[in-house]
Enzyme design. Structure first.
Site, PDB file in Angstrom:
ATOM      1  N   ASP A 406       0.842  -1.190   0.000  1.00 56.36           N
ATOM      2  CA  ASP A 406       0.000   0.000   0.000  1.00 56.36           C
ATOM      3  C   ASP A 406       0.887   1.254   0.000  1.00 56.36           C
ATOM      4  O   ASP A 406       2.097   1.157   0.161  1.00 56.36           O
ATOM      5  CB  ASP A 406      -0.874  -0.070   1.269  1.00 56.36           C
ATOM      6  N   GLU A 409       2.502   5.010  -4.028  1.00 62.74           N
ATOM      7  CA  GLU A 409       2.465   5.946  -5.182  1.00 62.74           C
ATOM      8  C   GLU A 409       3.799   6.667  -5.373  1.00 62.74           C
ATOM      9  O   GLU A 409       4.089   6.999  -6.517  1.00 62.74           O
ATOM     10  CB  GLU A 409       1.317   6.952  -4.984  1.00 62.74           C
ATOM     11  N   ASP A 484      -8.975   3.798  -1.966  1.00 63.35           N
ATOM     12  CA  ASP A 484      -9.942   4.204  -0.941  1.00 63.35           C
ATOM     13  C   ASP A 484     -11.219   4.791  -1.528  1.00 63.35           C
ATOM     14  O   ASP A 484     -11.409   6.016  -1.566  1.00 63.35           O
ATOM     15  CB  ASP A 484      -9.283   5.197   0.016  1.00 63.35           C
TER      16      ASP A 484
HETATM   17  C1  GLC Z   1      -4.666   3.242   2.908  1.00 62.43           C
HETATM   18  C2  GLC Z   1      -5.148   2.048   2.104  1.00 62.43           C
HETATM   19  C3  GLC Z   1      -6.175   1.273   2.893  1.00 62.43           C
HETATM   20  C4  GLC Z   1      -5.571   0.867   4.233  1.00 62.43           C
HETATM   21  C5  GLC Z   1      -5.071   2.087   5.000  1.00 62.43           C
HETATM   22  C6  GLC Z   1      -4.346   1.725   6.279  1.00 62.43           C
HETATM   23  O1  GLC Z   1      -5.683   4.160   3.076  1.00 62.43           O
HETATM   24  O2  GLC Z   1      -5.648   2.418   0.863  1.00 62.43           O
HETATM   25  O3  GLC Z   1      -6.602   0.156   2.166  1.00 62.43           O
HETATM   26  O4  GLC Z   1      -6.525   0.211   5.001  1.00 62.43           O
HETATM   27  O5  GLC Z   1      -4.173   2.825   4.180  1.00 62.43           O
HETATM   28  O6  GLC Z   1      -3.268   0.889   6.049  1.00 62.43           O
END
Ligand code: GLC
Length: 798
Positions: A406, A409, A484
């Site tokens: 995650d 980017e 998200d």
């Molecule tokens: C980001 C991710 C989400 C995750 C969060 C905490 O917002 O997109 O999927 O739950 O981080 O790690």
């Protein structure tokens, strides 16, 4: 004061007259008087690569996107010229290159029709702000042209009339018109006059695409640096365009079958007792589930590769207990490494100088979940190797089965632009550059390193990785989700479009956060979303957790029952989904097909967004409004069976389909053979002792496939797989099913249970491999029979 400097704005600049032309086998060079060179490479009869330089010399040719196994080779290549132009002819294309200005026009070699022509063509602008050139390309839009692709854009499936930017961006609670978001996939498909072509602009800088938005008859794309370097791919079938692009940028190997099961996630399940409570509830309520996710709270202070001793005192034991109950544990790993001298991952990274640096020397420091962090430079092979090695404990020792990447980017909190500043330096595999060039591939290189780590330590089982950010080619290493999203009806529709768009951008293994990540869905929205998600290649519920629970039982009993019903349908369809993954992995065929991809000749499909084909033969249309008892939808041309009633409908028209909360519009293509497993609570729960084949009668012919192997491991690469090709041929009083088999894998079952659906006649006789048999011998009843899986020819006669 110094006046009269030479610093003047020159505006757009253009190539001048071609002065030299050279040819080296299939690489052609056209040089102009003003130092522009066009390098044209003939990769295939239908694939041409165009590369330009404005300084008389090309830099090193390097791409993260292109798959090293991409096909090459053509049947025919002929080059001629006349006063006006050079003419390059392959068996599929004719390309004209104009001597006066280097513009190009591309025609179909079959009928000489225009496919794609330069408007201004290649041009550029010097950029004093960014350094280098802004490289631009403009094309004349053809009459009635439509555009598709570009990865994860949350807008109308047809891109016409819109402008887009590709710059991977953390986009919490993005909306319908948010652009850019997480991914950068600079590939699109154009369609006009029944013919389709694609353009892949392999440039990792910030790129832009304008589809007749600024000027009605012009489509253009440009980048804030790097080369004008693009691939032109001809169809004329859109599916061939997507397939060729996917061949060029690669496909993933087969995932373990469990990865196609249902996954449950939340930010975050902790401590261990909470994880157990959730998994137990799945088993108690008999809702199938294969994977459980641990979000950032499993770590010690958000330090990657650590466990919170407080919440997870004995991860190895817990992961094993979950595995014994059929749950695979997937954990999150972010790129930000907490600055902490007591933390071994940080220390190793620092000691070995693995972190990204600013242009003037200091490390790139940024805040993410753990506070201040440094970030590995995943564009250095030695760093990827180190990163892969870090997974040893998680995967090999503890038994974690999948990793979730995650924030790649990369996302940085509390700074303008929410990412690295542009001066940050990257190795770019030995081609040092600034973040302007490396930004869009940072997440891809992280996922690549993660994939190699998980694969190494999970071997001989298959790895599972999921990433948020991606560039073209990332699909070789990992699955993905859309980031998200929000628990609204509009987002259900966006999720549907994004999954289709990603599939037609070469990235099939994708799904949304079912139910929405931000905010909370009501039961109805959650149920409708599960219905859609059940037909996406990746199927996971995830939510931010701060607005309440989002498990299948978090609403009311009616919703729980609907959720169970649809997850069960997915589990029954696992052999169908796996076969479609095989076709993607092996033959580059997208797992989801927007209607336009399915039938581009039918103009009605060009603007349809809700209906799609899952695999090759299931037509799906989610309900994306509250209080619906059904909906109007477009049924594509051909004959289709209503999945629920087995009623047959003829397509090529819009029609109303009933669908109360416990239903959704699902149709099966006439002639299809749909393989089904019994319902299991997780993959491998039961030994499959009989495979069901639902055979949908058709007056005519239809082909289907069934791919099977050991569901995990690599034996299939040594020929231990089973591929069955079914050919169904029906007439008024007869139905013939033929099977052609290949591969050495021996399936666990020995019989097929065949359900004959939609037969227009009463069965009077059955011939099995050319011998009439007693109906009792095959337990014939209500158009159902049981036969040995070894048969090759079955004739049912009325
Ligand atoms: C980001 C991710 C989400 C995750 C969060 C905490 O917002 O997109 O999927 O739950 O981080 O790690």
């Amino acid at each position: 004061m110094i006046l009269n400097t030479e610093l003047e704005y020159k505006g757009d600049m253009f190539p001048s007259t071609i002065t030299t032309y050279t040819k080296d086998v299939d690489v052609l060079h056209f040089s102009t008087a003003n130092n522009v060179i066009l390098q044209l490479t003939v990769l295939r009869d239908s694939v041409l690569r165009f590369r330009y330089t404005t300084v008389g010399k090309f830099g090193k040719d390097f791409s993260y996107a292109i798959d090293e196994d991409a096909s090459r080779g053509y049947n025919h290549l002929e080059i001629s010229d006349d006063d006006e132009k050079y003419i390059i002819t392959t068996s599929k294309l004719i390309c004209h290159i104009f001597k006066s200005d280097l513009r190009k026009s591309i025609y179909d070699a079959n009928d000489n029709s225009i496919i794609c022509e330069d408007e201004k063509g290649f041009h550029w602008e010097e950029s004093y702000e960014l350094g280098g050139d802004i490289v631009k390309m403009s094309k004349a839009a053809q009459n009635g042209e439509s555009y598709y692709g570009l990865g994860d854009k949350p807008q109308h499936l047809n891109l016409k009339g819109r402008r887009f930017e590709n710059w991977a961006t953390d986009s919490y609670a993005f909306g319908k018109d948010t652009d850019p978001i997480y991914k950068a996939i600079p590939f699109y498909t154009g369609l006009h006059n029944g013919k389709s072509y694609g353009i892949f602009f392999d440039n990792t800088f910030r790129t832009f695409f304008d589809f007749c938005s600024e000027r009605r008859n012009v489509t253009s794309f440009w980048a804030q640096g790097g080369e004008m370097n693009y691939y032109f791919i001809y169809g004329p079938k859109m599916q061939d365009v997507v397939t060729s692009y996917t061949d060029l940028t690669g496909t993933p190997e087969l995932p373990p079958l469990w990865a196609l099961g249902y996954h449950q996630c939340k930010w975050s399940y902790y401590p261990e007792s909470n994880v157990k409570e959730v998994t137990q509830k799945f088993r108690d309520l008999k809702i199938p589930c294969d994977a459980i996710y641990l979000d950032i709270d499993y770590m010690e202070g958000f330090r990657c590769f650590t466990w919170s001793e407080n919440y997870f005192p004995d991860p190895k034991r817990m992961v094993k207990e979950l595995a014994d109950d059929g749950f695979k544990t997937v954990v999150i790993i972010d790129p930000g490494i907490k600055i902490d001298n007591e933390y071994s991952v940080f220390k190793e990274g620092l000691d070995n100088d693995y972190f990204c640096k600013r242009a003037d020397g200091p490390y790139m420091k940024g805040k993410v979940w753990p506070g201040e962090c440094y970030f590995p430079d995943f564009t250095r092979p030695v760093v990827r190797e180190w990163w892969a090695g870090l997974f040893k404990e998680l995967i090999e020792d503890i038994g974690v089965k999948g990793v979730w990447n995650d924030m790649n980017e990369p996302a940085v909190m509390d700074v303008p632009g929410k990412t690295f500043p542009s001066d940050v330096r990257h190795d770019y595999d030995g081609n040092p550059c600034s973040h302007n060039k490396a930004h869009n591939i940072y997440g891809m290189q992280m996922a690549r390193a993660t994939y190699h780590g998980v694969k190494r330590f999970n071997y001989p089982k298959r790895p599972f990785v999921i990433t948020r950010s991606a560039y073209s080619g990332t699909q070789r290493y990992t699955s993905t989700w859309m980031g998200d999203n929000v628990a609204t009806w509009e987002h259900l529709q966006i999720a549907n479009i994004q999954a289709q768009r990603l599939a037609l951008s070469g990235f099939s293994f994708a799904g949304s956060d079912i139910g929405g990540f931000a905010e909370q869905p009501n039961g109805e929205l959650y149920a409708r979303w599960i219905q859609l998600g059940a037909f996406h290649p990746f199927c996971r519920t995830h939510s931010s957790g701060d607005h309440g629970d989002q498990e299948p039982w978090a609403f009311d009993e009616e919703v729980t029952n609907v959720v169970r019903k649809f997850i069960e349908i997915r589990y029954q369809l696992l052999p169908y989904l796996y076969t479609s993954f095989y076709q993607y992995s092996e033959n580059n065929i997208p797992m989801l097909k927007s209607l336009v991809l399915f039938d581009q000749e039918d103009n009605q499909t060009h603007y349809r967004i809700d209906e799609f084909i899952c695999g090759n033969q299931l037509l799906i249309c989610p309900i994306n409004e509250p209080n619906a008892k059904g909906r109007r939808m477009y049924i594509p041309r051909g004959e289709w069976y209503n999945y629920w009633t087995n009623e047959i409908v003829s397509g090529g028209r819009e029609t109303w389909i009933d669908a109360d909360l416990d239903s959704m519009p699902i149709f099966v293509k006439a002639g299809a053979v749909i393989p089904k497993y019994p319902i299991q609570q997780y993959v491998g729960e039961k030994e499959i002792d009989q495979l069901t084949l639902d055979v949908y009668y058709k007056n005519g012919k239809e082909d289907s496939e069934l791919y099977e192997d050991a569901d995990d491991g690599y034996d299939y690469t040594k020929g231990r797989y089973s591929l069955k090709k079914f050919n169904v041929a029906g007439s008024e009083d007869k139905l013939i099913i033929r099977i052609h088999k290949s591969g050495k894998y021996i399936t666990s079952y020995s019989t097929f249970k065949i359900n004959l659906l939609g037969l227009p006649f009463d069965v009077k006789s059955i011939k099995l491999d050319n011998e009439y048999i007693d109906l009792e011998e095959v337990s014939f009843k209500d158009n159902t029979l049981v036969v040995s899986k070894e048969f090759t020819n079955l004739q049912i006669k009325g």
